[in-house]
Design a protein around this motif. Structure first.
Motif: not given
Length: 320
Positions: A13, A38, A182
């Motif tokens: 992230f 991610n 995110r």
């Protein structure tokens, strides 16, 4: 010539946000990833080189450093979820502590000891904090509450040791609850995800929550990255700096923010599976050292972060 920055954990992230910001500032970015948390779309767009590296294996780190020859290293690679450390304590310690040791030894072996190393520690290393001790400064003793916190304390201590014993240019970033678009796998992400589901008509059985009484000082990742860049330039070698939110919110207050403009609010239900076996009552750090060193201040309020995360979740869910 533009400086070169290597980010371990670029698939995480913070790593993605940091890669983008550094590239925008003109740095040449590369990084390593392993089991990314991610999408790799962002690192792929902003990094010149990407390496698939498990930091538990030192030769792979050495090869990448020799190939890229960075001026600055951000060590973000970690098993970064406290709840996972209850399930996988050995993996957590191997990745976070042994991985950090491997990086430092690799830097020395390949002749990059002049690199500035920005080491991602965590306020989780402080662990159990009494209310009268808050906000805690960088001299606060470590009393970690779980294996994740212990592993971050170990990373931090390794950073201090390799600065003192080997003269490495290490700055320890004690990062608090870092959130934003995110982000996955923590309370703000979970709450905003459920709010997005509710808004889209996909949440049918109530709004599950865990412990609402603990307090956390949340920091938007976009503010965190600005603090990193300030310390990268102005931080003092060998020092530790708290990088966290300025105000502590209870999880109940967070829940209210997530649901504040929600028509026909869902029923809130306590889910025992979301309650940690051990949970620190409060994370709240003194940021005076960071501010005095860099002039940094938190600019993005939690209300905006929450709204941005809800919108990000909605977009993600609509294209899923």
């Amino acid at each position: 010539m533009n400086k070169k920055v290597f980010i371990t954990g670029i698939g995480g992230f913070i790593g993605g946000h940091l890669a983008q910001r550094l590239a925008e500032e003109g740095f040449i970015v590369a990084g390593s990833y392993f089991r990314p948390t991610n999408t790799m779309d962002i690192p792929s767009a902003y990094a010149k080189k990407l390496y698939n590296i498990d930091v538990r294996h030192r030769p792979h780190i050495e090869e990448a450093l020799l190939d890229f020859k960075p001026d600055i290293i951000y060590h973000l690679a970690a098993q970064s979820y406290p709840m996972e450390s209850f399930k996988y304590p050995a993996y957590t310690v191997e990745t976070n502590v042994l991985g950090t040791l491997n990086l430092f030894e690799s830097v020395i072996k390949v002749g990059l000891s002049s690199c500035r190393i920005m080491l991602a520690s965590s306020t989780a290393a402080y662990g159990f904090i009494k209310a009268e001790e808050t906000p805690v400064g960088e001299n606060q003793p470590f009393r970690p509450a779980h294996v994740y916190g212990m592993s971050k304390a170990g990373q931090d201590l390794l950073g201090d040791t390799y600065y003192r014993a080997y003269g490495l240019d290490i700055i320890r970033l004690r990062i608090g609850n870092c959130v934003g678009p995110r982000r996955t796998g923590e309370v703000v992400s979970d709450f905003t995800y459920r709010r997005a589901l509710w808004d889209l008509g996909r949440l049918k059985a109530g709004f599950p929550v865990g412990n609402l009484h603990t307090k956390r000082a949340f920091l938007d990742v976009r503010d965190a990255v600005e603090a990193f860049l300030g310390l990268q330039e102005k931080g003092k070698s060998g020092e530790a700096y708290n990088v966290a939110g300025e105000k502590a919110f209870s999880i109940k207050e967070l829940l209210n923010l997530v649901l504040e403009d929600c028509p026909n609010k869902p029923e809130v239900i306590t889910d025992p599976s979301l309650v940690r076996e051990v949970d620190e009552p409060i994370y709240w750090s003194d940021l005076s050292k960071l501010k005095e060193s860099t002039g940094w201040s938190q600019r993005i309020p939690l209300q905006k972060t929450v709204k941005d995360m809800i919108e990000w979740w909605k977009k993600s869910l609509l294209v899923a």
